[in-house]
Design a protein around this motif. Sequence first.
Motif, PDB file in Angstrom:
ATOM      1  N   GLU A  31     -14.322   4.608  -0.668  1.00 46.43           N
ATOM      2  CA  GLU A  31     -14.100   5.131  -2.017  1.00 46.43           C
ATOM      3  C   GLU A  31     -12.605   5.255  -2.314  1.00 46.43           C
ATOM      4  O   GLU A  31     -12.147   4.946  -3.412  1.00 46.43           O
ATOM      5  CB  GLU A  31     -14.783   6.493  -2.205  1.00 46.43           C
TER       6      GLU A  31
ATOM      7  N   THR B 180     -11.153   1.823  -2.875  1.00 47.22           N
ATOM      8  CA  THR B 180     -11.532   1.338  -4.203  1.00 47.22           C
ATOM      9  C   THR B 180     -10.660   1.969  -5.296  1.00 47.22           C
ATOM     10  O   THR B 180     -10.373   1.330  -6.306  1.00 47.22           O
ATOM     11  CB  THR B 180     -13.023   1.650  -4.472  1.00 47.22           C
TER      12      THR B 180
ATOM     13  N   TYR C  70      -9.975  12.978  -1.749  1.00 44.77           N
ATOM     14  CA  TYR C  70     -10.346  12.334  -0.490  1.00 44.77           C
ATOM     15  C   TYR C  70      -9.923  13.237   0.668  1.00 44.77           C
ATOM     16  O   TYR C  70      -8.777  13.227   1.103  1.00 44.77           O
ATOM     17  CB  TYR C  70      -9.706  10.942  -0.408  1.00 44.77           C
TER      18      TYR C  70
END
Length: 112
Positions: free
Chosen positions: A24, A27, A58
Motif C-alpha cells: 500500500e 502504491t 503506514y
Amino acid sequence: MEADKLIQAFTQVVRNQDYVFSSEAITAIPELQKELAELEAQPPDSFSEAIRHWYIEYEDVRDAVLIEEREIEKVSKTKPEIQENTQENRYRVVQDEIQKLHQRKINQSHQP
C-alpha cells in the motif's frame, strides 16, 4: 521533530529499510513524489510536514522513521559538526531515493 532531522531520517529509512514499505505504501509513493515536487522551493518545515502526513498512514514506515530520527539525534549530540547536504540537495536526495525504492519494489513484484 526538527524538519531537517525528519527529512534525513526518512531518507535513511527509504535507503536502508525498504522492507518496512508495505505494498500500500509503495502504491502511494507517486502521490508523495508529486506533493514533494510541488514543495521543493518551500521551507524545510513544509517539505517535512508533507513527508510526515504521508508516512503517518503506514505504521511500519512511521516507526522506522521515528527510530532513525532518535539515532540521528544521538549522533548529532556526540558529533555536532556532522551536517548532511544543503537543503536543496537534501530535497533532491529524498526524491531520488523514493524513486529508486518505488522502482525496486515494482520490479520485485513483477518477478516470478
